[in-house]
Design a protein around this motif. Sequence first.
Motif, short mmCIF file in Angstrom:
data_model
loop_
_atom_site.label_atom_id
_atom_site.label_comp_id
_atom_site.label_asym_id
_atom_site.label_seq_id
_atom_site.Cartn_x
_atom_site.Cartn_y
_atom_site.Cartn_z
N ASP A 184 0.84 -1.14 -0.06
CA ASP A 184 -0.20 -0.15 0.11
C ASP A 184 0.89 1.23 -0.11
O ASP A 184 0.41 1.99 -0.30
N LEU A 185 1.89 1.15 0.64
CA LEU A 185 2.88 2.29 0.66
C LEU A 185 4.35 1.76 0.55
O LEU A 185 4.86 0.71 1.28
N VAL A 186 5.28 2.31 -0.44
CA VAL A 186 6.73 1.98 -0.50
C VAL A 186 7.44 3.21 -0.21
O VAL A 186 7.22 4.29 -0.70
N LYS A 187 8.36 3.19 0.73
CA LYS A 187 9.20 4.37 0.95
C LYS A 187 10.54 3.99 0.74
O LYS A 187 10.97 3.02 1.04
N VAL A 217 3.86 5.82 -3.47
CA VAL A 217 5.49 5.87 -3.45
C VAL A 217 5.81 7.15 -2.86
O VAL A 217 5.56 7.94 -3.29
N VAL A 218 6.93 7.00 -1.84
CA VAL A 218 7.60 8.13 -1.52
C VAL A 218 9.02 7.89 -1.56
O VAL A 218 9.62 6.73 -0.94
N VAL A 219 9.65 8.77 -2.24
CA VAL A 219 11.15 8.70 -2.54
C VAL A 219 11.69 9.81 -1.76
O VAL A 219 11.63 11.25 -2.54
N ALA A 226 11.22 15.24 -0.95
CA ALA A 226 10.60 13.79 -1.44
C ALA A 226 9.80 13.87 -2.67
O ALA A 226 8.77 14.85 -2.68
N HIS A 227 9.85 12.86 -3.34
CA HIS A 227 8.97 12.89 -4.52
C HIS A 227 7.83 11.82 -4.22
O HIS A 227 7.93 10.55 -3.45
N VAL A 228 6.60 12.17 -4.31
CA VAL A 228 5.35 11.45 -3.97
C VAL A 228 4.63 11.00 -5.19
O VAL A 228 4.10 11.89 -6.16
N ALA A 229 4.22 9.76 -5.38
CA ALA A 229 3.29 9.39 -6.49
C ALA A 229 2.28 8.48 -5.96
O ALA A 229 2.62 7.40 -5.30
N THR A 230 1.26 8.71 -6.62
CA THR A 230 -0.14 7.69 -6.10
C THR A 230 -0.85 7.66 -7.65
O THR A 230 -0.35 8.15 -8.68
N ALA A 231 -1.96 7.02 -7.47
CA ALA A 231 -2.73 6.49 -8.73
C ALA A 231 -3.41 7.97 -9.62
O ALA A 231 -3.53 7.94 -10.53
N ASP A 232 -3.59 9.14 -8.60
CA ASP A 232 -3.89 10.25 -9.10
C ASP A 232 -2.94 11.38 -9.20
O ASP A 232 -3.20 12.71 -9.73
N GLY A 233 -1.83 10.92 -9.61
CA GLY A 233 -0.71 12.05 -9.82
C GLY A 233 0.60 11.75 -8.81
O GLY A 233 0.79 10.82 -8.27
N ASP A 273 -4.35 14.00 0.22
CA ASP A 273 -4.11 13.62 1.62
C ASP A 273 -2.48 13.08 1.73
O ASP A 273 -2.01 13.18 2.87
N TRP A 274 -1.88 12.40 0.62
CA TRP A 274 -0.79 11.83 0.93
C TRP A 274 0.40 12.89 1.25
O TRP A 274 1.23 12.88 1.81
N LEU A 275 0.10 13.91 0.25
CA LEU A 275 0.94 15.08 0.32
C LEU A 275 0.94 15.80 1.92
O LEU A 275 2.10 16.27 2.33
N ARG A 276 0.02 15.81 2.42
CA ARG A 276 -0.31 16.22 3.84
C ARG A 276 0.41 15.35 4.36
O ARG A 276 1.18 15.92 5.70
N HIS A 277 0.29 14.14 4.47
CA HIS A 277 1.18 13.24 5.46
C HIS A 277 2.89 13.37 5.41
O HIS A 277 3.68 13.38 6.19
N VAL A 278 3.01 13.38 4.10
CA VAL A 278 4.52 13.54 3.58
C VAL A 278 5.17 14.85 4.06
O VAL A 278 6.27 14.76 4.60
#
Length: 312
Positions: A184-187, A217-219, A226-233, A273-278
């Motif tokens: 569900d998440l790869v860092k 994915v969070v790199v 950090a680069h953040v990638a999800t299904a919607d961008g 939401d992912w960006l808020r968490h990152v």
Amino acid sequence: MGYSVVLGEALMDLLETERDGEVTYRPAIGGAPLNVAVGVARLGGHAEYVGTLGGDTLGDRIADFLRTAGVGVRGVRRVPVPTTLALTTFDGAEPTFTFYGEPPSYALLEPGDLDAELVAGAAVLYTGSIALLREPFRAAARAAWATPGPIRVFDPNVRPTLLPGPAAVAALRELTDEFIATADLVKLSAADARLLYDGAEPAAAAERIRRLGAAAVVVTAGAAGAHVATADGATTLPAPAVSAVDATGAGDSVMAALVRRLLAEGTPADLADWLRHVRFALAVAGLVCERPGGAVAMPAPDELTRRWGDLP
């Protein structure tokens, strides 16, 4: 809010430092998964550490440290071998690790040692890092990963000193891809991405990992954010400006912060939401970098508020 199960290694770091003009080595409890478990607990979450600890005095100290930090030890098994040592040297604030101890005390967990009820009841399951390079731990991690229910989070946490050549890198890539496919998440770090994926930069690595099946994915890239990638961008977030003194555990603190948010709010609904968490996780990592110590540098919520104010 439920609890997280953190599956992986705990060991003793020997941190290079200088005292009175002489190079010395300061012992510090470490291991990326241990750092994650401690980070989750320090941030107010419930973490259960699952793994093996040496049967010596250093193993006793690690067990006591976990309990004092508020980490659950129901899944800990003691083994009759000396605790693995990780000699840690620095290029600026960035650490390099060389490991000593055979067999490694951290990799002796067997599938039959798993508390099936503990794993199945977790809201979040983390595994990854160097313990996956060895059996029987790898079989135990696969068994835990196959348990339905928890949000699955993964961090390869690559250590080049444990990869003696191209064949070892290829084998780790294959193993990493196996876990990524159902994560569900790869860092991972930008350095991990370059080594695993033929020099790929964060955006390209994240896209490759997404195509393999990972939901998010969070790199991390140190001061570059950090680069953040999800299904919607996908997008890249900047890191807060800090005066780094020791980056040991910074990536682990990012994972700890993300696990803490997953425990509190469940799986994010979208990229926003992912960006808020990152952003929250990068603030945690920034504070960790401003003080020495790895696991002992993991911050509490009030420390974050004093340093950064209220974080969304």
